[in-house]
Motif scaffolding. Structure first.
Motif, PDB file in Angstrom:
ATOM      1  N   ILE A  59      47.459  53.260  37.393  1.00  0.00           N
ATOM      2  CA  ILE A  59      46.266  53.128  36.476  1.00  0.00           C
ATOM      3  C   ILE A  59      46.162  51.462  36.519  1.00  0.00           C
ATOM      4  O   ILE A  59      45.023  50.950  36.626  1.00  0.00           O
ATOM      5  CB  ILE A  59      46.465  53.523  35.120  1.00  0.00           C
ATOM      6  N   GLY A  60      47.373  50.835  36.638  1.00  0.00           N
ATOM      7  CA  GLY A  60      47.376  49.288  36.803  1.00  0.00           C
ATOM      8  C   GLY A  60      46.427  48.824  38.206  1.00  0.00           C
ATOM      9  O   GLY A  60      45.690  47.820  38.090  1.00  0.00           O
ATOM     10  N   VAL A  61      46.835  49.388  39.167  1.00  0.00           N
ATOM     11  CA  VAL A  61      46.174  49.072  40.541  1.00  0.00           C
ATOM     12  C   VAL A  61      44.733  49.498  40.325  1.00  0.00           C
ATOM     13  O   VAL A  61      43.626  48.617  40.692  1.00  0.00           O
ATOM     14  CB  VAL A  61      46.918  49.435  41.629  1.00  0.00           C
ATOM     15  N   TRP A  62      44.359  50.608  39.758  1.00  0.00           N
ATOM     16  CA  TRP A  62      43.116  51.284  40.088  1.00  0.00           C
ATOM     17  C   TRP A  62      42.182  50.256  38.921  1.00  0.00           C
ATOM     18  O   TRP A  62      40.849  49.908  39.188  1.00  0.00           O
ATOM     19  CB  TRP A  62      42.884  52.675  39.084  1.00  0.00           C
ATOM     20  N   ALA A  63      42.853  49.817  37.603  1.00  0.00           N
ATOM     21  CA  ALA A  63      41.965  48.722  36.850  1.00  0.00           C
ATOM     22  C   ALA A  63      41.754  47.656  37.566  1.00  0.00           C
ATOM     23  O   ALA A  63      40.719  47.087  37.244  1.00  0.00           O
ATOM     24  CB  ALA A  63      42.635  48.835  35.505  1.00  0.00           C
ATOM     25  N   LYS A  64      42.777  47.130  38.115  1.00  0.00           N
ATOM     26  CA  LYS A  64      42.809  45.725  39.021  1.00  0.00           C
ATOM     27  C   LYS A  64      41.590  45.751  39.924  1.00  0.00           C
ATOM     28  O   LYS A  64      40.971  44.985  39.956  1.00  0.00           O
ATOM     29  CB  LYS A  64      44.041  45.410  39.697  1.00  0.00           C
ATOM     30  N   ASN A  65      41.562  47.037  40.634  1.00  0.00           N
ATOM     31  CA  ASN A  65      40.381  46.811  41.705  1.00  0.00           C
ATOM     32  C   ASN A  65      39.096  47.204  41.107  1.00  0.00           C
ATOM     33  O   ASN A  65      38.010  46.562  41.404  1.00  0.00           O
ATOM     34  CB  ASN A  65      40.836  48.135  42.544  1.00  0.00           C
ATOM     35  N   ALA A  66      39.143  47.801  40.074  1.00  0.00           N
ATOM     36  CA  ALA A  66      37.787  48.229  39.317  1.00  0.00           C
ATOM     37  C   ALA A  66      37.289  46.627  38.631  1.00  0.00           C
ATOM     38  O   ALA A  66      36.122  46.424  38.762  1.00  0.00           O
ATOM     39  CB  ALA A  66      37.897  49.200  38.019  1.00  0.00           C
ATOM     40  N   ARG A  67      38.250  45.852  38.113  1.00  0.00           N
ATOM     41  CA  ARG A  67      37.729  44.785  37.812  1.00  0.00           C
ATOM     42  C   ARG A  67      37.110  43.667  38.728  1.00  0.00           C
ATOM     43  O   ARG A  67      36.563  42.931  38.707  1.00  0.00           O
ATOM     44  CB  ARG A  67      38.979  43.916  37.004  1.00  0.00           C
ATOM     45  N   ALA A  68      37.901  43.749  39.801  1.00  0.00           N
ATOM     46  CA  ALA A  68      37.419  43.139  41.074  1.00  0.00           C
ATOM     47  C   ALA A  68      36.326  43.578  41.535  1.00  0.00           C
ATOM     48  O   ALA A  68      35.458  42.432  41.873  1.00  0.00           O
ATOM     49  CB  ALA A  68      38.401  43.091  42.278  1.00  0.00           C
ATOM     50  N   ALA A  69      35.825  44.784  41.544  1.00  0.00           N
ATOM     51  CA  ALA A  69      34.555  45.093  41.833  1.00  0.00           C
ATOM     52  C   ALA A  69      33.466  44.725  40.947  1.00  0.00           C
ATOM     53  O   ALA A  69      32.245  44.223  41.373  1.00  0.00           O
ATOM     54  CB  ALA A  69      34.358  46.786  41.903  1.00  0.00           C
ATOM     55  N   ALA A  70      33.874  44.628  39.530  1.00  0.00           N
ATOM     56  CA  ALA A  70      32.793  44.305  38.328  1.00  0.00           C
ATOM     57  C   ALA A  70      32.929  42.758  38.594  1.00  0.00           C
ATOM     58  O   ALA A  70      31.558  42.181  38.555  1.00  0.00           O
ATOM     59  CB  ALA A  70      33.412  44.479  37.137  1.00  0.00           C
ATOM     60  N   ARG A  71      33.687  41.965  38.935  1.00  0.00           N
ATOM     61  CA  ARG A  71      33.401  40.509  39.190  1.00  0.00           C
ATOM     62  C   ARG A  71      32.569  40.064  40.179  1.00  0.00           C
ATOM     63  O   ARG A  71      31.790  39.454  40.282  1.00  0.00           O
ATOM     64  CB  ARG A  71      34.996  39.963  39.396  1.00  0.00           C
ATOM     65  N   ARG A  72      32.909  41.004  41.274  1.00  0.00           N
ATOM     66  CA  ARG A  72      31.897  40.926  42.548  1.00  0.00           C
ATOM     67  C   ARG A  72      30.358  41.384  42.113  1.00  0.00           C
ATOM     68  O   ARG A  72      29.584  40.390  42.444  1.00  0.00           O
ATOM     69  CB  ARG A  72      32.361  41.817  43.829  1.00  0.00           C
ATOM     70  N   ALA A  73      30.091  42.026  41.288  1.00  0.00           N
ATOM     71  CA  ALA A  73      29.066  42.512  41.015  1.00  0.00           C
ATOM     72  C   ALA A  73      28.328  41.309  40.069  1.00  0.00           C
ATOM     73  O   ALA A  73      27.368  41.057  40.326  1.00  0.00           O
ATOM     74  CB  ALA A  73      28.692  43.972  40.192  1.00  0.00           C
ATOM     75  N   ARG A  74      29.201  40.823  39.312  1.00  0.00           N
ATOM     76  CA  ARG A  74      28.819  39.557  38.403  1.00  0.00           C
ATOM     77  C   ARG A  74      28.427  38.497  38.976  1.00  0.00           C
ATOM     78  O   ARG A  74      27.490  37.852  38.979  1.00  0.00           O
ATOM     79  CB  ARG A  74      29.831  39.269  37.366  1.00  0.00           C
ATOM     80  N   GLU A  75      29.245  38.184  40.105  1.00  0.00           N
ATOM     81  CA  GLU A  75      29.113  37.009  41.166  1.00  0.00           C
ATOM     82  C   GLU A  75      27.571  37.164  42.014  1.00  0.00           C
ATOM     83  O   GLU A  75      26.825  36.107  42.135  1.00  0.00           O
ATOM     84  CB  GLU A  75      30.142  36.894  42.025  1.00  0.00           C
ATOM     85  N   ASN A  76      27.507  38.369  42.475  1.00  0.00           N
ATOM     86  CA  ASN A  76      26.283  38.768  43.122  1.00  0.00           C
ATOM     87  C   ASN A  76      25.006  38.668  42.339  1.00  0.00           C
ATOM     88  O   ASN A  76      23.731  37.912  42.768  1.00  0.00           O
ATOM     89  CB  ASN A  76      26.333  40.061  43.525  1.00  0.00           C
ATOM     90  N   GLU A  77      25.282  38.772  41.202  1.00  0.00           N
ATOM     91  CA  GLU A  77      24.107  38.762  40.111  1.00  0.00           C
ATOM     92  C   GLU A  77      23.613  37.433  39.818  1.00  0.00           C
ATOM     93  O   GLU A  77      22.614  36.914  39.608  1.00  0.00           O
ATOM     94  CB  GLU A  77      24.269  39.665  38.775  1.00  0.00           C
ATOM     95  N   GLU A  78      24.941  36.528  39.802  1.00  0.00           N
ATOM     96  CA  GLU A  78      24.690  34.998  39.363  1.00  0.00           C
ATOM     97  C   GLU A  78      23.937  34.518  40.757  1.00  0.00           C
ATOM     98  O   GLU A  78      23.077  33.650  40.372  1.00  0.00           O
ATOM     99  CB  GLU A  78      25.822  34.532  39.081  1.00  0.00           C
ATOM    100  N   LEU A  79      24.456  34.998  41.865  1.00  0.00           N
ATOM    101  CA  LEU A  79      23.726  34.388  43.003  1.00  0.00           C
ATOM    102  C   LEU A  79      22.128  34.878  42.929  1.00  0.00           C
ATOM    103  O   LEU A  79      21.204  33.976  43.237  1.00  0.00           O
ATOM    104  CB  LEU A  79      24.414  34.895  44.345  1.00  0.00           C
ATOM    105  N   ARG A  80      21.708  35.860  42.642  1.00  0.00           N
ATOM    106  CA  ARG A  80      20.392  36.564  42.711  1.00  0.00           C
ATOM    107  C   ARG A  80      19.640  35.650  41.546  1.00  0.00           C
ATOM    108  O   ARG A  80      18.512  35.314  41.809  1.00  0.00           O
ATOM    109  CB  ARG A  80      20.345  37.977  42.234  1.00  0.00           C
TER     110      ARG A  80
END
Length: 140
Positions: A48-69
């Motif tokens: 669960i620790g690695v899964w959550a870390k990867n989920a947070r990374a994917a959410a941050r990438r989505a947030r960064e993409n939205e900021e770029l848009r």
């Protein structure tokens, strides 16, 4: 097709893995009061620790993409970015699962929040509270 689904047929391994991860996150949150496990955490055989870390990374990438848009800039790639539906799904389990700040700080905050809800007092000195094997240390 319906019969295969009743038997547990997984049409998409990626979707099945996501659903399994969210189910484990719910179980973890039910016991710990948050979905901020350390990276090394394993819950009922699920990392669960690695899964959550990867989920947070994917959410941050989505947030960064939205900021770029929003800034009118090109988005290099949407690969690896979490969908809003998946973010909403985890928000329903724990709204603080993906903080903008350090997850260690957020975990400490949630542990103290759980302590205050259970005991009714806010600790005043370092070492006053140990919750889930983690020691709370207030900022000096």
């Amino acid at each position: 097709m319906a019969e295969l689904e009743r038997l547990g047929m997984a049409w998409s391994e990626r979707e099945a893995a996501w659903a399994n991860g969210v189910a484990v996150a719910r179980e973890y949150a039910a016991v710990h009061g948050h979905v901020l496990p350390p990276t090394t955490a394993v819950w009922e055989g699920h990392p669960i620790g690695v899964w959550a870390k990867n989920a947070r990374a994917a959410a941050r990438r989505a947030r960064e993409n939205e900021e770029l848009r929003a800034a009118g800039l090109p988005v290099p790639s949407a690969a690896g970015a979490m969908t809003e539906a998946r973010q909403d799904e985890l928000d329903a389990v724990d709204p603080g699962w993906c903080p903008a700040w350090d997850t260690g700080w957020q975990r400490c905050y949630r542990l103290v929040q759980n302590h205050v809800q259970a005991v009714g007092i806010l600790p005043e000195a370092a070492g006053d509270v140990v919750v889930q094997s983690e020691r709370y240390s207030p900022a000096a």
